[in-house]
Design an enzyme around this catalytic site. Structure first.
Site, PDB file in Angstrom:
ATOM      1  N   GLY A   1     -31.862 -89.366 -40.061  1.00 22.85           N
ATOM      2  CA  GLY A   1     -31.415 -90.045 -39.537  1.00 22.85           C
ATOM      3  C   GLY A   1     -30.573 -88.993 -38.226  1.00 22.85           C
ATOM      4  O   GLY A   1     -29.677 -90.264 -37.389  1.00 22.85           O
TER       5      GLY A   1
ATOM      6  N   ASP B   1     -25.575 -92.496 -34.930  1.00 28.54           N
ATOM      7  CA  ASP B   1     -25.777 -91.846 -33.762  1.00 28.54           C
ATOM      8  C   ASP B   1     -26.436 -90.908 -33.366  1.00 28.54           C
ATOM      9  O   ASP B   1     -27.135 -90.952 -32.935  1.00 28.54           O
ATOM     10  CB  ASP B   1     -25.079 -92.485 -32.437  1.00 28.54           C
ATOM     11  CG  ASP B   1     -23.355 -91.580 -33.423  1.00 28.54           C
ATOM     12  OD1 ASP B   1     -23.953 -90.047 -34.019  1.00 28.54           O
ATOM     13  OD2 ASP B   1     -22.448 -91.335 -33.519  1.00 28.54           O
TER      14      ASP B   1
ATOM     15  N   ARG C   1     -38.809 -82.880 -49.985  1.00 27.88           N
ATOM     16  CA  ARG C   1     -37.865 -82.838 -51.016  1.00 27.88           C
ATOM     17  C   ARG C   1     -38.198 -84.031 -52.062  1.00 27.88           C
ATOM     18  O   ARG C   1     -39.388 -84.325 -51.521  1.00 27.88           O
ATOM     19  CB  ARG C   1     -36.416 -83.294 -49.792  1.00 27.88           C
ATOM     20  CG  ARG C   1     -36.511 -84.839 -48.584  1.00 27.88           C
ATOM     21  CD  ARG C   1     -35.335 -84.877 -48.164  1.00 27.88           C
ATOM     22  NE  ARG C   1     -35.575 -83.849 -46.662  1.00 27.88           N
ATOM     23  CZ  ARG C   1     -34.697 -83.342 -46.118  1.00 27.88           C
ATOM     24  NH1 ARG C   1     -33.392 -83.957 -46.688  1.00 27.88           N
ATOM     25  NH2 ARG C   1     -34.149 -82.999 -45.596  1.00 27.88           N
TER      26      ARG C   1
ATOM     27  N   ASP D   1     -32.768 -87.435 -51.894  1.00 29.07           N
ATOM     28  CA  ASP D   1     -33.375 -87.000 -50.867  1.00 29.07           C
ATOM     29  C   ASP D   1     -32.587 -85.503 -50.946  1.00 29.07           C
ATOM     30  O   ASP D   1     -32.752 -84.971 -48.986  1.00 29.07           O
ATOM     31  CB  ASP D   1     -33.263 -87.703 -49.727  1.00 29.07           C
ATOM     32  CG  ASP D   1     -31.192 -88.672 -50.101  1.00 29.07           C
ATOM     33  OD1 ASP D   1     -31.327 -88.710 -51.269  1.00 29.07           O
ATOM     34  OD2 ASP D   1     -30.139 -88.062 -48.788  1.00 29.07           O
TER      35      ASP D   1
ATOM     36  N   ASP E   1     -29.234 -79.658 -47.482  1.00 30.12           N
ATOM     37  CA  ASP E   1     -28.781 -80.256 -46.666  1.00 30.12           C
ATOM     38  C   ASP E   1     -26.887 -79.981 -46.833  1.00 30.12           C
ATOM     39  O   ASP E   1     -26.528 -80.413 -47.987  1.00 30.12           O
ATOM     40  CB  ASP E   1     -28.556 -81.565 -47.467  1.00 30.12           C
ATOM     41  CG  ASP E   1     -29.684 -82.492 -46.056  1.00 30.12           C
ATOM     42  OD1 ASP E   1     -30.173 -81.580 -44.231  1.00 30.12           O
ATOM     43  OD2 ASP E   1     -30.204 -83.512 -46.480  1.00 30.12           O
TER      44      ASP E   1
END
Length: 638
Positions: free
Chosen positions: A129, A162, A227, A311, A321
Site C-alpha cells: 500500500g 495515501d 512473504r 504479511d 517491515d
C-alpha cells in the site's frame, strides 16, 4: 499524476533513453525477473481495487515528492548494488531516482499483491500500500537484489491510505534495517533515506490530534520481499471474517509462485528433489528452520517486531517491515513494543509461538502442495529447533563454548528470572558479564565479584520503577472480582487462577506486595546478594570450561572475544532513535548519520558514544550505551 510512458512526448522519452547509462546510478542492470515470471495486473483502472489472478500490479503513474533531499545513505547497503555513496551524491537527480519521483532507467514500477492474518484474523487482500517495486538488479559481486521505494505514493493496494511515509517512521526503518544487519541478524536493507517539502497529516500518538509531517522515502533492498501472506491470496472464504483471497482457488498461479520462489531462492532444494511433493516439503522445512533461527536471534538481542502478522514474515527468513519495533531495555518477558497491541499478542515472550502459528498459516495457504501429515510433523519440529538455536546463542553470550552441560539451560533461565526481578537492563547486563573474572583458587568470592555486581546493580531498576513495572494491568473491577472469589469460592478461584492471564496478574500483585513492604536500601542489599549468588554459580560453570588440555590464557581470551562479539554494546533503543528524529525534524540530519555510523559497529568499544551537542541537537540527549533515561518510558510507538 500521469501515465509514466504515454504522458511524455516521444522526443523526451528518446532523450531520456539516450542519456541512460551516463552515471553509475543510471547504469544499474535491472532484469525484473519477478515481473517476467509471475502474473502481472496490467489494468489502467485508477485507485485502489481488488486485484485477482496476479502477483503484481503495474504502477502507471509516478507521484513525485516536492524538493526531495537526502537525509542519509548506507554505504554497505549501496555496495550490494555495486554503488558507492559518492555515486549517489554526485548525481543531481539522485534524490529523485531513489525516492520514486523519477524513473530509474530499466526499472518497471509495480506493487506486490498479498493477504495476511493480522492479529490472528484473516484480513483479505492487503498488498504494497505504500511500497513501489522498481525491479531486480543483478550485482556482479553480491548477486540479485530486489529494489523498492517505501513511501512513494498510492498503489492499487493503498486502501484508504495515501501511500506516504513520514520522516519519523522512515528514520526508524532506515536505522533499524542497518542495525539488524550489523548485528548479524538476517534483514531487509535500507540503502538511502530521502525527505521532502511535501507534507501529509498524521496522528503520531493515536491521540486524535493530527499534525503535518514531511513525506519521506526509504530505498529498501532484499533478495525478495515475498512473504507468507503472498501465498494467502489463494485462500478461499474464511469462516470467521468472511473474507477470501483475491485469487481464491487459483492453484495454477499458486504453483507458479511456489516454483518461482524455490527455483530462484532455494536452488539447492530444486536441484536435489525431482518429486514435487518432496521438494515442497523440503522447502517448507527450510522456511521453518530459517524462521526458528531468526526468532532465536531476535530473542537473544531483546528485539520485538511489534506486528508479527503473516504479511510481515519473509519467505526467506528475513526481518521484514520495521513498523512499531522495539529493543527491550529493562528485561521483561511481557514487554510489548507496540502500544496498539493492547492484549500483548506480540509480546517478547510470545514471538516464538507466534512465528510457529504463522508457519501453520503458511502451510494452510500452500494447501495441496504439501502433504498434511508431513507439514504437521515439520511444525512439531519448530519449538525444539528454536530452543536449540536459542540455547546455542545464549551459551555464546555467556562465553560457554567448549562444553555443553545440561544445567546450562537452568543457568540461563535463572539469569533471566533474576534480571526480571531486579529490573536489569538486558543489553548492558549481558555486555557486563564479560567482566566477571575467571575463577581463581584462594580468592574471596564476594570480594572478587563485588565490583562487577556493583556495575550490574547500576543497570537495575529502582524500587519505584519496579513498583510501576509490577502494577497489575487488569482493570480494578476484574481484580476485585477475582480477589473476592478467593474468599467466597476457593474452588472456582483455583480454576481461574491457573489461567495464564490471571496467574500473571496474581504474580504481579505478589511482587508488588513485597516491594511495598521494603525500602530502597533493603532492596539493593537483597539484589546484591542475589546477583553475587548467580555470578558465583556462573564462575563455577566457567571453571569447567577448562579441562587442562589447552592453555588457560587462550580459553580466557576466546571467552572474552566471543562474549564481546555476541553481546552488543549498542542497539537501536527508542530514545536513540527519538533523538535522531527530533534533530532531523528541525532540519539537522547529522544525528541520523552519527547514529548510523555507531550502529554499523554495534560490538565495538572504539566509539565515543556521547550524542551530538550541536545547535540543533535534542535537549533530551544521553549517551548511546547508557541505561535509558526516565523520559524514554513516555515514547509512544504505534
Amino acid at each position: 499524476m500521469s501515465d509514466i510512458s504515454s504522458s511524455l512526448p516521444r522526443f523526451y522519452v528518446l532523450m531520456e533513453s539516450s542519456q541512460c547509462g551516463s552515471t553509475a546510478l543510471e547504469r544499474l542492470p535491472f532484469n525484473n525477473t519477478a515481473l517476467n515470471k509471475l502474473p502481472v495486473d496490467d489494468s489502467k483502472e485508477p485507485g485502489c481495487r481488488t486485484v485477482p489472478a496476479a502477483c503484481f500490479s503495474r504502477i502507471r503513474a509516478l507521484q513525485p515528492l516536492v524538493r526531495p533531499t537526502f537525509v542519509a545513505q548506507s554505504q554497505s547497503a549501496l555496495a550490494l548494488l555495486d554503488l558507492t555513496v559518492q555515486d549517489v551524491l554526485s548525481n543531481p537527480l539522485g534524490p529523485e531516482y531513489l525516492s520514486g519521483s523519477r524513473l530509474l532507467p530499466g526499472s518497471e514500477p509495480a506493487a506486490h499483491c498479498y493477504c495476511g492474518h493480522q492479529f490472528g484474523l484473516f484480513a483479505g487482500q492487503l498488498g504494497d500500500g505504500a511500497v513501489m517495486y522498481l525491479g531486480e538488479v543483478e550485482s556482479g559481486t553480491h548477486g540479485r537484489w530486489e529494489v523498492q521505494v517505501k513511501g512513494a505514493g498510492v498503489t492499487p493496494y493503498s486502501r484508504d491510505g495515501d501511500g506516504r511515509k513520514v520522516l519519523r517512521s522512515s528514520i526508524r526503518e532506515f536505522l533499524c534495517s542497518e542495525a539488524m544487519a550489523a548485528l548479524g541478524i538476517p534483514s531487509t536493507r535500507a540503502a538511502s533515506l530521502v525527505t521532502s517539502d511535501l507534507y501529509v497529516s498524521r496522528d503520531p500518538l493515536n491521540s486524535g490530534r493530527r499534525v503535518p509531517e514531511r513525506c519521506s522515502v526509504v530505498l529498501r533492498l532484499a533478495p525478495s520481499f515475498i512473504r507468507f501472506g503472498s501465498f494467502e491470496i489463494f485462500l478461499g472464504r474464511d469462516d470467521f471474517s468472511g473474507l477470501q483471497g483475491p485469487s481464491a482457488g487459483r492453484h495454477d498461479i499458486r504453483a507458479q509462485l511456489l516454483d518461482y520462489v524455490i527455483e530462484t531462492f532455494y536452488p539447492c532444494i530444486q536441484q536435489t528433489h525431482s518429486n514435487r511433493k518432496n521438494r515442497n516439503m523440503a522447502f517448507f522445512r527450510e522456511v521453518m528452520m530459517r524462521t526458528a533461527k531468526l526468532v532465536a536471534q531476535w530473542q537473544c538481542v531483546g528485539f520485538c517486531h511489534g506486528v508479527l502478522n503473516t504479511d510481515n514474515m519473509s519467505i526467506l527468513g528475513l526481518t521484514l517491515d520495521y513498523g512499531p519495533f522495539g529493543f527491550m531495555d529493562r528485561f521483561d518477558p511481557d514487554f510489548v513494543c507496540n502500544t496498539s497491541d493492547k492484549k500483548g499478542r506480540y509480546s517478547y515472550q510470545a514471538q516464538p509461538s507466534v512465528c510457529r502459528w504463522n508457519l501453520a498459516r503458511l502451510a494452510e495457504a500452500l494447501g495441496s502442495e504439501l502433504d498434511v501429515a508431513q507439514a504437521g510433523a515439520v511444525l512439531d519440529e519448530f519449538t525444539p529447533t528454536y530452543e536449540a538455536f536459542y540455547l546455542c546463542i545464549m551459551r555464546k553470550k555467556l562465553g560457554l563454548v567448549r562444553k555443553e552441560e545440561a544445567e546450562d539451560r537452568e543457568l540461563i533461565s535463572d539469569l533471566l528470572r533474576l534480571m526480571h526481578d531486579t529490573g536489569a537492563d538486558f543489553t548492558n547486563t549481558f555486555r557486563l558479564l564479560s567482566r566477571v573474572p575467571w575463577p581463581e583458587e584462594g580468592h574471596s568470592e564476594r570480594a572478587t565479584v563485588g565490583q562487577v555486581v556493583d556495575l550490574i546493580l547500576e543497570q537495575c531498576a529502582s524500587i519505584e520503577e519496579l513498583k510501576v513495572a509490577n502494577k497489575p494491568t487488569m482493570k480494578d473491577r476484574e481484580l476485585a472480582m477475582i480477589l473476592s472469589m478467593a474468599q467466597t469460592n476457593p474452588v472456582m478461584f483455583g480454576m481461574v487462577a491457573d489461567t495464564p492471564g490471571v496467574s500473571q496478574q496474581l504474580e504481579r500483585m505478589g511482587r508488588l506486595k513485597e516491594l511495598l513492604e521494603t525500602d530502597q536500601d533493603e532492596l539493593k542489599r537483597k539484589q546484591r546478594d542475589d546477583w553475587i549468588r548467580w555470578v558465583s554459580r556462573y564462575r563455577r560453570r566457567l571453571a569447567r570450561e577448562y579441562d587442562g588440555t589447552v592453555d588457560l590464557s587462550l580459553i580466557k581470551k576466546e571467552r572474552l572475544s566471543l562474549m564481546n562479539s555476541t553481546n552488543p554494546r549498542i542497539v537501536l533503543r527508542n530514545y536513540i532513535a527519538q533523538n535522531a528524529i527530533q534533530a532531523a525534524e528541525k532540519g539537522d540530519f547529522s544525528e541520523v548519520n552519527r547514529v548510523l555510523k555507531v550502529l554499523e559497529k554495534p560490538y565495538s568499544d572504539a566509539f565515543e558514544l556521547e550524542p551530538s551537542d550541536g545547535p540543533n541537537a535534542s535537549e533530551l540527549t544521553v549517551a548511546y550505551d547508557m541505561k535509558p533515561p526516565a523520559w524514554a518510558q513516555r515514547i509512544c510507538i504505534t
